[in-house]
Enzyme design. Structure first.
Site, mmCIF file in Angstrom:
data_model
loop_
_atom_site.group_PDB
_atom_site.id
_atom_site.type_symbol
_atom_site.label_atom_id
_atom_site.label_comp_id
_atom_site.label_asym_id
_atom_site.label_seq_id
_atom_site.Cartn_x
_atom_site.Cartn_y
_atom_site.Cartn_z
ATOM 1 N N ASP A 106 0.873 -1.171 0.000
ATOM 2 C CA ASP A 106 0.000 0.000 0.000
ATOM 3 C C ASP A 106 0.920 1.233 0.000
ATOM 4 O OD1 ASP A 106 -2.641 1.187 0.329
ATOM 5 O OD2 ASP A 106 -2.183 1.490 2.425
ATOM 6 N N ASP A 162 -7.715 -9.334 5.540
ATOM 7 C CA ASP A 162 -8.833 -9.294 6.476
ATOM 8 C C ASP A 162 -9.395 -7.895 6.676
ATOM 9 O OD1 ASP A 162 -6.450 -8.428 7.971
ATOM 10 O OD2 ASP A 162 -7.787 -8.438 9.708
ATOM 11 N N ARG A 168 -10.348 -13.444 5.672
ATOM 12 C CA ARG A 168 -9.102 -14.019 5.130
ATOM 13 C C ARG A 168 -9.361 -15.294 4.339
ATOM 14 N NH1 ARG A 168 -4.727 -11.371 7.450
ATOM 15 N NH2 ARG A 168 -4.852 -10.860 9.659
HETATM 16 P P1 5GP Z 1 1.913 -0.509 3.751
HETATM 17 O O1 5GP Z 1 2.968 -0.548 4.820
HETATM 18 O O2 5GP Z 1 2.428 -0.857 2.374
HETATM 19 O O3 5GP Z 1 1.140 0.775 3.756
HETATM 20 O O4 5GP Z 1 0.824 -1.542 4.161
HETATM 21 C C1 5GP Z 1 0.984 -2.868 4.055
HETATM 22 C C2 5GP Z 1 0.020 -3.609 4.950
HETATM 23 O O5 5GP Z 1 -1.202 -2.890 5.162
HETATM 24 C C3 5GP Z 1 -0.382 -4.890 4.286
HETATM 25 O O6 5GP Z 1 0.522 -5.925 4.580
HETATM 26 C C4 5GP Z 1 -1.760 -5.122 4.838
HETATM 27 O O7 5GP Z 1 -1.645 -5.775 6.074
HETATM 28 C C5 5GP Z 1 -2.315 -3.739 5.066
HETATM 29 N N1 5GP Z 1 -3.191 -3.306 3.946
HETATM 30 C C6 5GP Z 1 -2.928 -2.360 3.016
HETATM 31 N N2 5GP Z 1 -3.944 -2.209 2.162
HETATM 32 C C7 5GP Z 1 -4.894 -3.083 2.552
HETATM 33 C C8 5GP Z 1 -6.213 -3.421 2.057
HETATM 34 O O8 5GP Z 1 -6.735 -2.886 1.075
HETATM 35 N N3 5GP Z 1 -6.890 -4.393 2.727
HETATM 36 C C9 5GP Z 1 -6.368 -5.057 3.810
HETATM 37 N N4 5GP Z 1 -7.118 -5.992 4.380
HETATM 38 N N5 5GP Z 1 -5.126 -4.767 4.296
HETATM 39 C C10 5GP Z 1 -4.409 -3.791 3.684
#
Ligand code: 5GP
Ligand code: MG
Length: 180
Positions: A106, A162, A168
């Site tokens: 993300d 989730d 999940r």
């Molecule tokens: P980042 O550090 O890249 O912002 O976020 C990564 C983590 O955020 C992912 O491993 C996941 O756990 C969570 N995450 C990001 N986007 C989503 C989403 O659309 N749905 C879900 N369930 N988790 C997300």
């Protein structure tokens, strides 16, 4: 079923298990090509990546090791800064080719953190394999080698991901229906 409810939110079908399967097959074939002659260590980030990893790794044909880690975040007592600890890593990573297996990137903060931790362990090379990527949300300069699908900035569930612990187990991916 096109619409589902998890706790207080409704979600609509977004990516079917057939589309997922095709994307995973493509990723595996790229990884198999790139890893020919190497013995990579696949580092699966729990919990979200467990479903994707199970599908991907059964399509990997090169000799490999597979291990599972968790990034536990907690707030330090002295500051509000988030500290993430890498739990469960027992393998020696020095001089290995490591492929990090993640469900979704993300903002990229989690993966960036992971890459720094791995570089400190003197790995030979690190590759990133993420099933989903939200390009519009990405804030870190990451080289992502393998991506299953790029998606818009919506919150999604299913296929290992989730909503507050639920969803999940869903074989398809759903996206949240925003509140009006
Ligand atoms: P980042 O550090 O890249 O912002 O976020 C990564 C983590 O955020 C992912 O491993 C996941 O756990 C969570 N995450 C990001 N986007 C989503 C989403 O659309 N749905 C879900 N369930 N988790 C997300
Ligand atoms: Mg994850």
């Amino acid at each position: 079923m096109n619409k589902i409810r998890l706790k207080d939110r409704e979600f609509i079908l977004f990516i079917t298990s057939d589309e997922i399967e095709k994307a995973v097959t493509k990723m595996a074939s790229k990884i198999n090509n790139d890893m020919a002659g190497k013995t990579p260590l696949f580092l699966v980030i729990l919990s979200g990546a467990f479903v994707f990893a199970a599908d991907l790794l059964r399509k990997i044909k090169v000799d490999c090791d597979i291990t599972f880690v968790r990034l536990a975040s907690y707030s330090g007592t002295q500051s509000t800064e988030k500290i993430r600890e890498l739990l469960g890593l027992n393998e020696v990573l020095k001089d290995r080719t490591v492929v990090v297996v993640e469900d979704i990137i993300d903002t990229g903060h989690t993966m960036d953190d992971m890459i720094h931790k791995l570089k400190n362990l003197e790995v030979a090379e690190v590759k990133i394999a993420t099933f989903l990527l939200k390009p519009a949300a990405l804030r870190k300069d990451l080289k992502i080698h393998y991506v299953g699908m790029e998606i818009p900035n919506d919150f999604i569930v299913g296929y290992g991901l989730d909503y507050d612990g639920f969803g999940r187990n869903l074989p398809d991916i759903y996206k949240v229906i925003p509140d009006l």
